[in-house]
Design a protein around this motif. Sequence first.
Motif, PDB file in Angstrom:
ATOM      1  N   ASP A  47       0.847  -1.192   0.000  1.00 39.01           N
ATOM      2  CA  ASP A  47       0.000   0.000   0.000  1.00 39.01           C
ATOM      3  C   ASP A  47       0.886   1.246   0.000  1.00 39.01           C
ATOM      4  O   ASP A  47       1.616   1.484   0.963  1.00 39.01           O
ATOM      5  CB  ASP A  47      -0.896  -0.005   1.233  1.00 39.01           C
ATOM      6  N   ARG A  49       0.239   4.199   0.621  1.00 44.02           N
ATOM      7  CA  ARG A  49      -0.033   5.073   1.759  1.00 44.02           C
ATOM      8  C   ARG A  49       0.782   4.637   2.976  1.00 44.02           C
ATOM      9  O   ARG A  49       1.288   5.470   3.726  1.00 44.02           O
ATOM     10  CB  ARG A  49      -1.526   5.065   2.087  1.00 44.02           C
ATOM     11  N   SER A  53       3.903   6.763   4.776  1.00 43.52           N
ATOM     12  CA  SER A  53       3.922   6.975   6.221  1.00 43.52           C
ATOM     13  C   SER A  53       5.225   6.451   6.818  1.00 43.52           C
ATOM     14  O   SER A  53       5.815   7.076   7.714  1.00 43.52           O
ATOM     15  CB  SER A  53       2.724   6.269   6.862  1.00 43.52           C
ATOM     16  N   VAL A  92       4.392   7.878  -3.779  1.00 49.34           N
ATOM     17  CA  VAL A  92       3.969   8.073  -2.396  1.00 49.34           C
ATOM     18  C   VAL A  92       3.942   9.555  -2.057  1.00 49.34           C
ATOM     19  O   VAL A  92       4.444  10.397  -2.806  1.00 49.34           O
ATOM     20  CB  VAL A  92       4.931   7.346  -1.418  1.00 49.34           C
ATOM     21  N   THR A  93       3.386   9.859  -0.906  1.00 52.33           N
ATOM     22  CA  THR A  93       3.513  11.180  -0.281  1.00 52.33           C
ATOM     23  C   THR A  93       3.887  10.934   1.174  1.00 52.33           C
ATOM     24  O   THR A  93       3.524   9.912   1.754  1.00 52.33           O
ATOM     25  CB  THR A  93       2.211  11.994  -0.344  1.00 52.33           C
ATOM     26  N   ASP A  94       4.636  11.860   1.763  1.00 48.74           N
ATOM     27  CA  ASP A  94       5.036  11.680   3.164  1.00 48.74           C
ATOM     28  C   ASP A  94       4.618  12.858   4.025  1.00 48.74           C
ATOM     29  O   ASP A  94       5.158  13.072   5.105  1.00 48.74           O
ATOM     30  CB  ASP A  94       6.548  11.450   3.274  1.00 48.74           C
ATOM     31  N   THR A  97      -1.180  14.576   7.928  1.00 52.69           N
ATOM     32  CA  THR A  97      -2.508  15.180   7.778  1.00 52.69           C
ATOM     33  C   THR A  97      -2.466  16.661   8.156  1.00 52.69           C
ATOM     34  O   THR A  97      -3.078  17.499   7.482  1.00 52.69           O
ATOM     35  CB  THR A  97      -3.520  14.447   8.669  1.00 52.69           C
TER      36      THR A  97
END
Length: 222
Positions: A47, A49, A53, A92-94, A97
């Motif tokens: 995944d 996400r 993370s 991806v992004t890191d 939120t």
Amino acid sequence: MTSDGEYGGRVEPQDLLLRTDWNAVEHCCPDVAPETPVILRELLDEDPRVQGSALRDLAEALTRGNVFYTATAPAARYVAAILGDPRTLALVTDRSTYEEHDLGPQTPFPLRVGLLTWLGDTAADAVGQQGRPFGDEEDLEAFLALAPELCEAVRPFLDAGSPEVRETALAALLPLLRLPALAGWAPALRDRVRAAALADGPYRLRAVDTLFAWGEDVAPLL
């Protein structure tokens, strides 16, 4: 498989996870962040996400605030070993939120770029390009001792993948190339480093610092 975790001339990531005594090392936030082997395993999760993370946890827990921990060196060795894994091509992004709330959505990038960036930033901290690193001296020395192995792991990406991967791979090498132990790499990479120093890229000053460490006159580049 040899006792030091090498297989077929390279370090085997799974072997590193199994052979490292993770109970004997720690990162900055054992009561908050996941344990180091959990973070490392999640870098290769299916995944994206979860991978993003894990990349954020890697930076937050293993090298936060320019500090080297007992877990930093073994984590770096694992990261270098997985660079060629196809799962590091995931986008991806890191951004957390809270960061997304303040800064907006982040453009996805290849995990491989994020890992190379982490290695390069950690190396820059280790050689003092961002100021004197903090932490115990032996933890810093443990990372610096990996310099030849890290360079060998990163070198294939100087000519492979997207321009972003190639640029970030060179940026990851630049701080380590300042070390006397890597002096033999200078002739083969001098033209690349000089080109990076002349270009208007994000790692230009890092390249200038490397040329200066090699004894070159960098005044015209400044």
